[in-house]
Design an enzyme around this catalytic site. Structure first.
Site, PDB file in Angstrom:
ATOM      1  N   HIS A   1      -1.705   1.044   7.361  1.00 21.00           N
ATOM      2  CA  HIS A   1      -2.111   1.069   5.966  1.00 21.00           C
ATOM      3  C   HIS A   1      -1.817   2.461   5.414  1.00 21.00           C
ATOM      4  O   HIS A   1      -1.773   3.437   6.164  1.00 21.00           O
ATOM      5  CB  HIS A   1      -3.602   0.741   5.847  1.00 21.00           C
ATOM      6  CG  HIS A   1      -4.092   0.606   4.440  1.00 21.00           C
ATOM      7  ND1 HIS A   1      -3.475  -0.201   3.502  1.00 21.00           N
ATOM      8  CD2 HIS A   1      -5.142   1.194   3.792  1.00 21.00           C
ATOM      9  CE1 HIS A   1      -4.126  -0.135   2.360  1.00 21.00           C
ATOM     10  NE2 HIS A   1      -5.130   0.716   2.493  1.00 21.00           N
TER      11      HIS A   1
ATOM     12  N   CYS B   1       0.828  -1.206   0.000  1.00 18.53           N
ATOM     13  CA  CYS B   1       0.000   0.000   0.000  1.00 18.53           C
ATOM     14  C   CYS B   1       0.861   1.254   0.000  1.00 18.53           C
ATOM     15  O   CYS B   1       0.491   2.283  -0.581  1.00 18.53           O
ATOM     16  CB  CYS B   1      -0.920  -0.007   1.212  1.00 18.53           C
ATOM     17  SG  CYS B   1      -0.055  -0.154   2.800  1.00 18.53           S
TER      18      CYS B   1
END
Length: 349
Positions: free
Chosen positions: A293, A152
């Site tokens: 994330h 990510c």
């Protein structure tokens, strides 16, 4: 006496019959519910193109699907939340599988030294637009899907570079995440990485290739130096944003911004197609902890109910969230929802 005894027998028989009918009714209800859930699972499989290797695996995934549905329905009944959960392409994964596949463990890592975070103290927030969506300015490529690769960080960094490249040159070019996954020596590829180190690598290596020249594979491989040639985009460096919502707002008004968030993954696991604004647990902005994330903030606005939000681009494909995007609340707490105000950075072109 005989009559009374006979009457009692009749009553007992009737009660037994009623009990059996009740049990049969309950069994029928359970069977109907199970059948309904099986049909729902089949429709879900069709929608998301899911298939399983055998009946054993399918039965296992169906049980997980049921448990996740139970949690979703229970969660949606509690409190006055500004959003609801729903099924998505992760609904047949346990939360542990989802975390291992889509998130990185929240491990502290050294961040390259840079200048003092930008506070934008000389920039008046009164001068920025009331709302902004960088998609409307052509500075956002379509939603991408990182697949089962935990990169990510690369997608968030690349999206920010794509944005500033469009703003500076007028050209929107889909750039290569795979180049970062394969070639950035400071990252762990699919095992995680650091967005600011990615910016540092892009600057030091001469830029990013177009995705068409170095396409995404979803697995880590050796750096394909033969593919590397004239970069499609370059940057002069990067800048961290001061850890405040006002500084982040001013930064997003200038360009798409990469941001890190901290979470336990439970709510993202069940986040689905909804117009609601994500507020974390109990509308507090808390998303749990333990995992990390990276996303890209591509705008901001205010809902018709008066709730301020960030417009966020994710890298989990179009069948997560609102066609791959989500709205995260602003103004909930100092750190922001999932800590989004505390770890933002952007490339300088």
């Amino acid at each position: 006496m005989a009559l009374n005894f006979h009457f009692r027998l009749v009553v007992l028989a009737a009660l037994s019959l009623l009990g059996l009918l009740a049990l049969a009714s309950q069994a029928t209800a359970r069977t109907l519910e199970e059948t309904s859930l099986l049909l729902r699972h089949e429709k879900w499989m069709t929608r998301h193109g899911r298939s399983y290797k055998d009946d054993v695996e399918k039965a296992k995934r169906f049980q997980i699907f049921k448990e996740n549905l139970k949690f979703i329905e229970s969660f949606n009944k509690t409190g006055n939340l500004s959003y609801k959960l729903g099924t998505n392409k992760f609904t047949d994964l346990t939360i542990e599988e989802f975390r291992a596949t889509m998130l990185n463990e929240d491990k502290s890592s050294p961040v390259p030294k840079t200048s003092k975070p930008a506070s934008f103290t000389n920039e008046s927030l009164a001068q920025i637009p009331y709302s902004l969506d960088w998609r409307e300015h052509g500075a956002v490529t379509g939603i991408k899907d990182q697949g089962h690769c935990g990169c990510c960080w690369a997608f968030a960094a690349v999206a920010a570079v794509e944005g500033i490249t469009k703003i500076k040159t007028g050209q929107l070019i889909s750039l290569s995440e795979q180049q970062l996954v394969d070639c950035d020596p400071n990252s762990s590829g699919c095992g995680g990485g650091n967005r600011t180190e990615a910016f540092q690598f892009i600057k030091g290596s001469g830029g990013l290739m177009a995705e068409s020249d170095y396409p995404y594979e979803g697995v880590e491989a050796s750096c394909n130096t033969q593919t590397l040639g004239n970069p499609a985009a370059t940057i002069a460096g990067y800048q961290k944003v001061e850890a405040s919502e006002s500084a982040l707002l001013a930064a997003v008004a200038n360009q798409p911004i990469s941001a890190g968030i901290t979470l336990d993954g439970t709510l993202f696991h069940g986040y689905s197609r909804t117009n609601g604004i994500f507020t974390g647990y109990d509308n507090t902005g808390d998303c749990g902890s333990g995992h990390y994330h990276a996303v890209t903030i591509i705008g901001y606005g205010t809902s018709h109910k008066g709730m301020d939000y960030w417009l966020v681009k994710n890298s989990w494909g179009t069948d997560w969230g609102k066609n791959g995007y989500m709205k995260m609340a602003r103004g909930i707490n100092a750190e922001g929802v999932c800590g989004i105000n505390t770890s933002a950075s952007y490339p300088i072109a």
